[in-house]
Design an enzyme around this catalytic site. Structure first.
Site, PDB file in Angstrom:
ATOM      1  N   ARG A 153       0.814  -1.225   0.000  1.00  0.00           N
ATOM      2  CA  ARG A 153       0.000   0.000   0.000  1.00  0.00           C
ATOM      3  C   ARG A 153       0.844   1.270   0.000  1.00  0.00           C
ATOM      4  NH1 ARG A 153      -5.011  -1.049   4.176  1.00  0.00           N
ATOM      5  NH2 ARG A 153      -5.739  -3.020   3.283  1.00  0.00           N
ATOM      6  N   ASP A 191      -4.012   3.793   5.248  1.00  0.00           N
ATOM      7  CA  ASP A 191      -3.068   3.668   4.133  1.00  0.00           C
ATOM      8  C   ASP A 191      -3.717   3.126   2.860  1.00  0.00           C
ATOM      9  OD1 ASP A 191      -3.390   1.049   4.909  1.00  0.00           O
ATOM     10  OD2 ASP A 191      -1.299   0.725   5.484  1.00  0.00           O
ATOM     11  N   ASP A 192      -5.045   2.901   2.902  1.00  0.00           N
ATOM     12  CA  ASP A 192      -5.759   2.593   1.658  1.00  0.00           C
ATOM     13  C   ASP A 192      -6.643   3.774   1.254  1.00  0.00           C
ATOM     14  OD1 ASP A 192      -7.518   2.183   3.735  1.00  0.00           O
ATOM     15  OD2 ASP A 192      -8.080   0.144   3.178  1.00  0.00           O
ATOM     16  N   ASP A 249     -11.453   4.425  15.953  1.00  0.00           N
ATOM     17  CA  ASP A 249     -12.300   5.506  15.411  1.00  0.00           C
ATOM     18  C   ASP A 249     -13.589   5.654  16.216  1.00  0.00           C
ATOM     19  OD1 ASP A 249     -13.190   3.046  14.448  1.00  0.00           O
ATOM     20  OD2 ASP A 249     -13.403   3.702  12.369  1.00  0.00           O
ATOM     21  N   HIS A 297     -13.994   2.395   1.773  1.00  0.00           N
ATOM     22  CA  HIS A 297     -14.393   1.281   0.920  1.00  0.00           C
ATOM     23  C   HIS A 297     -15.626   0.546   1.453  1.00  0.00           C
ATOM     24  CE1 HIS A 297     -12.391  -1.305   3.796  1.00  0.00           C
ATOM     25  NE2 HIS A 297     -11.229  -0.704   3.583  1.00  0.00           N
TER      26      HIS A 297
HETATM   27  N1  UDP Z   1      -3.536  -1.784  10.182  1.00  0.00           N
HETATM   28  C1  UDP Z   1      -2.574  -1.812  11.185  1.00  0.00           C
HETATM   29  N2  UDP Z   1      -2.173  -3.023  11.692  1.00  0.00           N
HETATM   30  C2  UDP Z   1      -2.675  -4.190  11.227  1.00  0.00           C
HETATM   31  C3  UDP Z   1      -3.643  -4.161  10.198  1.00  0.00           C
HETATM   32  C4  UDP Z   1      -4.066  -2.947   9.709  1.00  0.00           C
HETATM   33  O1  UDP Z   1      -2.106  -0.756  11.602  1.00  0.00           O
HETATM   34  O2  UDP Z   1      -2.285  -5.234  11.701  1.00  0.00           O
HETATM   35  C5  UDP Z   1      -3.962  -0.494   9.635  1.00  0.00           C
HETATM   36  C6  UDP Z   1      -3.843  -0.424   8.128  1.00  0.00           C
HETATM   37  O3  UDP Z   1      -2.550  -0.024   7.757  1.00  0.00           O
HETATM   38  C7  UDP Z   1      -4.921   0.572   7.765  1.00  0.00           C
HETATM   39  C8  UDP Z   1      -5.980   0.352   8.842  1.00  0.00           C
HETATM   40  O4  UDP Z   1      -5.324  -0.308   9.925  1.00  0.00           O
HETATM   41  O5  UDP Z   1      -4.445   1.905   7.827  1.00  0.00           O
HETATM   42  C9  UDP Z   1      -7.143  -0.473   8.354  1.00  0.00           C
HETATM   43  O6  UDP Z   1      -6.659  -1.707   7.882  1.00  0.00           O
HETATM   44  P1  UDP Z   1      -7.353  -2.492   6.670  1.00  0.00           P
HETATM   45  O7  UDP Z   1      -7.597  -1.548   5.536  1.00  0.00           O
HETATM   46  O8  UDP Z   1      -6.485  -3.683   6.363  1.00  0.00           O
HETATM   47  O9  UDP Z   1      -8.695  -3.043   7.293  1.00  0.00           O
HETATM   48  P2  UDP Z   1     -10.193  -2.503   7.272  1.00  0.00           P
HETATM   49  O10 UDP Z   1     -10.468  -2.122   8.692  1.00  0.00           O
HETATM   50  O11 UDP Z   1     -10.297  -1.354   6.326  1.00  0.00           O
HETATM   51  O12 UDP Z   1     -10.979  -3.688   6.817  1.00  0.00           O
HETATM   52 MN    MN Z   2      -9.248  -0.599   4.716  1.00  0.00          MN
END
Ligand code: UDP
Ligand code: MN
Length: 273
Positions: free
Chosen positions: A29, A102-103, A189, A213
Protein backbone atom coordinates in the site's frame (compact mmCIF):
# COMPACT_ATOMS: atom_id res chain seq x y z
CA UNK A 1 -15.49 41.15 7.68
CA UNK A 2 -13.52 39.61 10.54
CA UNK A 3 -16.31 37.29 11.56
CA UNK A 4 -17.09 35.75 8.20
CA UNK A 5 -16.91 32.29 9.75
CA UNK A 6 -14.26 31.40 7.22
CA UNK A 7 -10.52 31.05 7.32
CA UNK A 8 -9.16 31.60 3.84
CA UNK A 9 -5.72 32.03 5.35
CA UNK A 10 -5.48 28.31 6.19
CA UNK A 11 -2.85 26.64 4.04
CA UNK A 12 -1.61 23.09 3.66
CA UNK A 13 1.04 23.90 6.24
CA UNK A 14 -1.64 24.31 8.90
CA UNK A 15 -2.70 20.67 8.55
CA UNK A 16 -1.15 17.65 10.25
CA UNK A 17 -1.91 14.69 8.01
CA UNK A 18 -1.42 11.34 9.70
CA UNK A 19 -1.62 7.98 7.98
CA UNK A 20 -1.96 4.75 9.92
CA UNK A 21 0.05 1.96 8.39
CA UNK A 22 1.83 -1.25 9.34
CA UNK A 23 4.80 -3.38 8.35
CA UNK A 24 2.37 -5.74 6.62
CA UNK A 25 1.55 -3.08 4.01
CA UNK A 26 4.90 -1.31 3.67
CA UNK A 27 5.68 -2.90 0.32
CA UNK A 28 2.14 -2.96 -1.08
CA UNK A 29 0.00 0.00 0.00
CA UNK A 30 2.64 2.51 1.00
CA UNK A 31 4.57 2.77 -2.32
CA UNK A 32 1.34 3.82 -4.08
CA UNK A 33 0.81 6.66 -1.62
CA UNK A 34 4.44 7.75 -1.81
CA UNK A 35 4.25 7.87 -5.58
CA UNK A 36 1.03 9.89 -5.69
CA UNK A 37 -0.61 12.26 -3.21
CA UNK A 38 2.22 12.21 -0.64
CA UNK A 39 4.31 14.10 -3.23
CA UNK A 40 1.90 17.04 -2.85
CA UNK A 41 2.15 17.15 0.96
CA UNK A 42 5.61 15.81 1.84
CA UNK A 43 6.22 18.19 4.70
CA UNK A 44 2.75 17.84 6.23
CA UNK A 45 2.20 14.07 6.09
CA UNK A 46 3.43 11.55 8.68
CA UNK A 47 3.12 7.77 8.59
CA UNK A 48 2.51 5.88 11.83
CA UNK A 49 3.82 2.36 11.58
CA UNK A 50 5.17 -0.45 13.76
CA UNK A 51 8.66 -1.06 12.39
CA UNK A 52 11.87 0.75 11.43
CA UNK A 53 12.59 0.86 7.70
CA UNK A 54 15.53 2.91 6.49
CA UNK A 55 14.49 2.93 2.83
CA UNK A 56 11.04 4.31 3.64
CA UNK A 57 12.61 6.74 6.07
CA UNK A 58 14.77 8.07 3.21
CA UNK A 59 11.87 8.19 0.76
CA UNK A 60 9.74 10.22 3.18
CA UNK A 61 12.52 12.46 4.46
CA UNK A 62 12.16 10.99 7.94
CA UNK A 63 8.37 11.06 8.09
CA UNK A 64 7.92 7.44 9.18
CA UNK A 65 7.09 7.21 12.89
CA UNK A 66 7.70 3.90 14.60
CA UNK A 67 4.94 3.95 17.19
CA UNK A 68 6.36 0.85 18.93
CA UNK A 69 2.77 -0.37 18.92
CA UNK A 70 2.60 -4.02 18.00
CA UNK A 71 1.75 -4.97 14.44
CA UNK A 72 -1.68 -6.46 14.68
CA UNK A 73 -5.23 -5.60 13.84
CA UNK A 74 -6.32 -5.93 17.46
CA UNK A 75 -8.21 -3.06 19.00
CA UNK A 76 -5.52 -2.31 21.56
CA UNK A 77 -2.77 -1.95 18.99
CA UNK A 78 -4.79 0.17 16.55
CA UNK A 79 -5.76 2.41 19.46
CA UNK A 80 -2.09 2.61 20.39
CA UNK A 81 -1.31 4.04 16.93
CA UNK A 82 -4.17 6.55 17.05
CA UNK A 83 -2.95 7.64 20.45
CA UNK A 84 0.53 8.34 19.07
CA UNK A 85 -0.96 10.17 16.06
CA UNK A 86 -2.99 12.43 18.34
CA UNK A 87 -0.05 13.15 20.65
CA UNK A 88 2.19 13.98 17.68
CA UNK A 89 -0.46 16.36 16.35
CA UNK A 90 -0.59 18.18 19.68
CA UNK A 91 3.19 18.56 19.62
CA UNK A 92 3.13 19.82 16.03
CA UNK A 93 1.23 22.99 16.93
CA UNK A 94 -0.78 22.74 13.68
CA UNK A 95 -4.37 23.92 13.31
CA UNK A 96 -5.97 20.73 11.98
CA UNK A 97 -5.46 17.03 12.67
CA UNK A 98 -6.50 14.85 9.73
CA UNK A 99 -6.24 11.08 10.04
CA UNK A 100 -6.33 8.65 7.10
CA UNK A 101 -5.73 4.94 6.53
CA UNK A 102 -3.07 3.67 4.13
CA UNK A 103 -5.76 2.59 1.66
CA UNK A 104 -6.92 6.19 1.28
CA UNK A 105 -6.08 8.55 -1.57
CA UNK A 106 -6.13 12.10 -0.18
CA UNK A 107 -7.00 14.86 -2.64
CA UNK A 108 -4.73 17.44 -1.07
CA UNK A 109 -6.00 20.68 -2.73
CA UNK A 110 -9.57 19.74 -1.86
CA UNK A 111 -8.71 18.87 1.75
CA UNK A 112 -7.24 22.37 2.11
CA UNK A 113 -10.15 24.13 0.43
CA UNK A 114 -12.77 22.32 2.53
CA UNK A 115 -10.94 23.09 5.79
CA UNK A 116 -10.82 26.76 4.73
CA UNK A 117 -14.59 26.84 5.20
CA UNK A 118 -14.32 25.94 8.92
CA UNK A 119 -12.81 27.97 11.72
CA UNK A 120 -10.05 26.07 13.54
CA UNK A 121 -10.62 28.22 16.63
CA UNK A 122 -13.98 26.50 16.94
CA UNK A 123 -14.60 22.84 17.82
CA UNK A 124 -14.94 20.74 14.70
CA UNK A 125 -15.06 16.99 14.16
CA UNK A 126 -15.45 16.39 10.43
CA UNK A 127 -15.97 13.04 8.74
CA UNK A 128 -18.27 10.39 7.38
CA UNK A 129 -20.34 7.95 9.42
CA UNK A 130 -20.09 4.30 8.44
CA UNK A 131 -23.35 3.23 9.99
CA UNK A 132 -26.93 4.44 9.71
CA UNK A 133 -27.46 4.45 13.45
CA UNK A 134 -25.41 5.88 16.26
CA UNK A 135 -23.42 3.51 18.50
CA UNK A 136 -25.64 2.57 21.44
CA UNK A 137 -24.29 1.72 24.86
CA UNK A 138 -26.57 -0.36 27.09
CA UNK A 139 -26.44 -0.99 30.79
CA UNK A 140 -26.01 -4.61 31.83
CA UNK A 141 -27.95 -6.66 32.80
CA UNK A 142 -31.08 -4.54 32.33
CA UNK A 143 -30.30 -3.54 28.72
CA UNK A 144 -31.35 -0.01 29.48
CA UNK A 145 -30.00 2.46 26.90
CA UNK A 146 -27.35 4.54 28.64
CA UNK A 147 -26.28 6.80 25.78
CA UNK A 148 -25.53 6.81 22.07
CA UNK A 149 -23.07 8.64 19.84
CA UNK A 150 -21.88 8.95 16.24
CA UNK A 151 -18.33 8.48 15.03
CA UNK A 152 -16.43 9.24 11.84
CA UNK A 153 -15.20 6.06 10.20
CA UNK A 154 -11.41 6.00 10.24
CA UNK A 155 -11.26 4.35 6.83
CA UNK A 156 -12.69 7.46 5.17
CA UNK A 157 -10.47 9.87 7.07
CA UNK A 158 -11.57 12.57 9.49
CA UNK A 159 -10.35 15.95 10.71
CA UNK A 160 -10.37 17.57 14.15
CA UNK A 161 -9.72 21.26 14.79
CA UNK A 162 -6.98 22.25 17.21
CA UNK A 163 -9.49 23.89 19.51
CA UNK A 164 -11.34 20.59 19.94
CA UNK A 165 -8.14 18.53 20.16
CA UNK A 166 -6.97 20.73 23.04
CA UNK A 167 -10.24 20.22 24.92
CA UNK A 168 -9.69 16.45 24.66
CA UNK A 169 -6.23 16.75 26.14
CA UNK A 170 -7.12 15.84 29.74
CA UNK A 171 -8.83 12.60 28.70
CA UNK A 172 -6.90 11.60 25.58
CA UNK A 173 -3.30 12.85 25.63
CA UNK A 174 -0.15 11.07 26.74
CA UNK A 175 -1.51 7.62 25.93
CA UNK A 176 -4.77 8.12 27.82
CA UNK A 177 -6.57 7.48 24.51
CA UNK A 178 -5.54 3.81 24.84
CA UNK A 179 -7.14 3.56 28.28
CA UNK A 180 -10.39 4.96 26.90
CA UNK A 181 -10.41 2.37 24.09
CA UNK A 182 -9.79 -0.39 26.57
CA UNK A 183 -12.41 1.00 28.94
CA UNK A 184 -15.20 0.98 26.38
CA UNK A 185 -13.77 -1.94 24.36
CA UNK A 186 -14.35 -0.28 21.02
CA UNK A 187 -12.06 0.38 18.01
CA UNK A 188 -9.95 3.53 17.66
CA UNK A 189 -12.30 5.51 15.41
CA UNK A 190 -15.32 4.59 17.54
CA UNK A 191 -13.43 5.61 20.67
CA UNK A 192 -12.65 8.96 19.05
CA UNK A 193 -16.38 9.44 18.50
CA UNK A 194 -17.07 8.45 22.10
CA UNK A 195 -14.58 11.01 23.41
CA UNK A 196 -15.79 13.83 21.17
CA UNK A 197 -19.55 13.26 21.09
CA UNK A 198 -20.13 11.74 24.53
CA UNK A 199 -17.39 13.20 26.74
CA UNK A 200 -16.83 16.55 24.98
CA UNK A 201 -20.46 16.94 23.91
CA UNK A 202 -19.46 18.09 20.43
CA UNK A 203 -21.25 16.63 17.44
CA UNK A 204 -19.75 15.08 14.36
CA UNK A 205 -20.26 17.22 11.28
CA UNK A 206 -20.90 14.98 8.30
CA UNK A 207 -18.71 15.85 5.36
CA UNK A 208 -19.77 13.77 2.39
CA UNK A 209 -16.48 14.28 0.51
CA UNK A 210 -14.74 11.69 2.71
CA UNK A 211 -15.03 8.13 1.34
CA UNK A 212 -14.19 4.66 2.61
CA UNK A 213 -14.39 1.28 0.92
CA UNK A 214 -17.57 0.58 2.89
CA UNK A 215 -19.17 2.49 0.02
CA UNK A 216 -19.28 1.21 -3.55
CA UNK A 217 -16.41 3.15 -5.04
CA UNK A 218 -17.65 2.80 -8.61
CA UNK A 219 -20.66 4.96 -7.75
CA UNK A 220 -18.40 8.02 -7.51
CA UNK A 221 -18.57 9.92 -10.79
CA UNK A 222 -15.30 11.12 -12.38
CA UNK A 223 -16.78 14.62 -12.88
CA UNK A 224 -16.91 14.89 -9.08
CA UNK A 225 -13.44 13.46 -8.27
CA UNK A 226 -11.96 16.95 -7.93
CA UNK A 227 -14.54 17.76 -5.22
CA UNK A 228 -13.85 14.68 -3.09
CA UNK A 229 -11.42 14.73 -0.18
CA UNK A 230 -10.64 11.02 0.08
CA UNK A 231 -11.03 7.79 -1.85
CA UNK A 232 -10.36 4.17 -0.94
CA UNK A 233 -10.27 0.66 -2.34
CA UNK A 234 -10.60 -2.90 -1.13
CA UNK A 235 -10.23 -6.39 -2.44
CA UNK A 236 -12.54 -9.23 -1.51
CA UNK A 237 -13.38 -12.64 -2.88
CA UNK A 238 -15.87 -10.90 -5.18
CA UNK A 239 -13.11 -8.76 -6.69
CA UNK A 240 -11.96 -5.20 -6.28
CA UNK A 241 -14.08 -2.34 -4.94
CA UNK A 242 -12.44 0.55 -6.78
CA UNK A 243 -13.34 3.83 -8.44
CA UNK A 244 -14.10 3.79 -12.12
CA UNK A 245 -11.46 6.03 -13.64
CA UNK A 246 -9.84 5.96 -17.09
CA UNK A 247 -6.08 5.50 -17.14
CA UNK A 248 -3.56 2.74 -16.59
CA UNK A 249 -4.22 -0.93 -17.13
CA UNK A 250 -5.93 -2.57 -14.14
CA UNK A 251 -3.11 -5.12 -13.84
CA UNK A 252 -0.58 -2.33 -13.40
CA UNK A 253 -2.90 -0.15 -11.30
CA UNK A 254 -5.41 -2.43 -9.52
CA UNK A 255 -6.21 0.15 -6.81
CA UNK A 256 -6.82 2.83 -9.52
CA UNK A 257 -4.91 5.36 -7.39
CA UNK A 258 -2.21 5.93 -10.03
CA UNK A 259 -4.91 6.60 -12.63
CA UNK A 260 -6.82 8.84 -10.23
CA UNK A 261 -3.68 10.84 -9.55
CA UNK A 262 -3.13 11.36 -13.29
CA UNK A 263 -6.80 12.23 -13.75
CA UNK A 264 -6.46 14.98 -11.12
CA UNK A 265 -2.89 16.02 -11.93
CA UNK A 266 -2.26 15.14 -15.59
CA UNK A 267 1.10 16.89 -15.69
CA UNK A 268 2.59 14.71 -12.95
CA UNK A 269 5.88 13.06 -13.86
CA UNK A 270 4.67 9.47 -14.29
CA UNK A 271 1.48 10.37 -16.15
CA UNK A 272 1.14 9.68 -19.88
CA UNK A 273 0.98 12.68 -22.20
N1 UDP B 1 -3.54 -1.78 10.18
C1 UDP B 1 -2.57 -1.81 11.18
N2 UDP B 1 -2.17 -3.02 11.69
C2 UDP B 1 -2.67 -4.19 11.23
C3 UDP B 1 -3.64 -4.16 10.20
C4 UDP B 1 -4.07 -2.95 9.71
O1 UDP B 1 -2.11 -0.76 11.60
O2 UDP B 1 -2.28 -5.23 11.70
C5 UDP B 1 -3.96 -0.49 9.64
C6 UDP B 1 -3.84 -0.42 8.13
O3 UDP B 1 -2.55 -0.02 7.76
C7 UDP B 1 -4.92 0.57 7.77
C8 UDP B 1 -5.98 0.35 8.84
O4 UDP B 1 -5.32 -0.31 9.92
O5 UDP B 1 -4.45 1.91 7.83
C9 UDP B 1 -7.14 -0.47 8.35
O6 UDP B 1 -6.66 -1.71 7.88
P1 UDP B 1 -7.35 -2.49 6.67
O7 UDP B 1 -7.60 -1.55 5.54
O8 UDP B 1 -6.48 -3.68 6.36
O9 UDP B 1 -8.69 -3.04 7.29
P2 UDP B 1 -10.19 -2.50 7.27
O10 UDP B 1 -10.47 -2.12 8.69
O11 UDP B 1 -10.30 -1.35 6.33
O12 UDP B 1 -10.98 -3.69 6.82
MN1 MN C 1 -9.25 -0.60 4.72
Amino acid sequence: ILDSGQNKNITLDDIFISVKTTKHYQNTRLPILLKTWFQLAKEQTWFFTDIDNQLLQNQTNGHMVNTKCSASHQRKHLCCKMSVEYDRFLESGKKWFCHFDDDNYVNIPRLVSVLQTYNHHEDWYLGRTSVYEPVKIYKKPTSKLLFSFWFATGGAGFCISRSLALKMLPVASGGRFISICEGIRLPDDVSMGFIIEHLMKKNLTRVSEFHSHLEQMKLLMPETFRDQISFSYSKSKNGWNVINVPGFDARYDPTRFLSLHCYLFPHFKFCPR
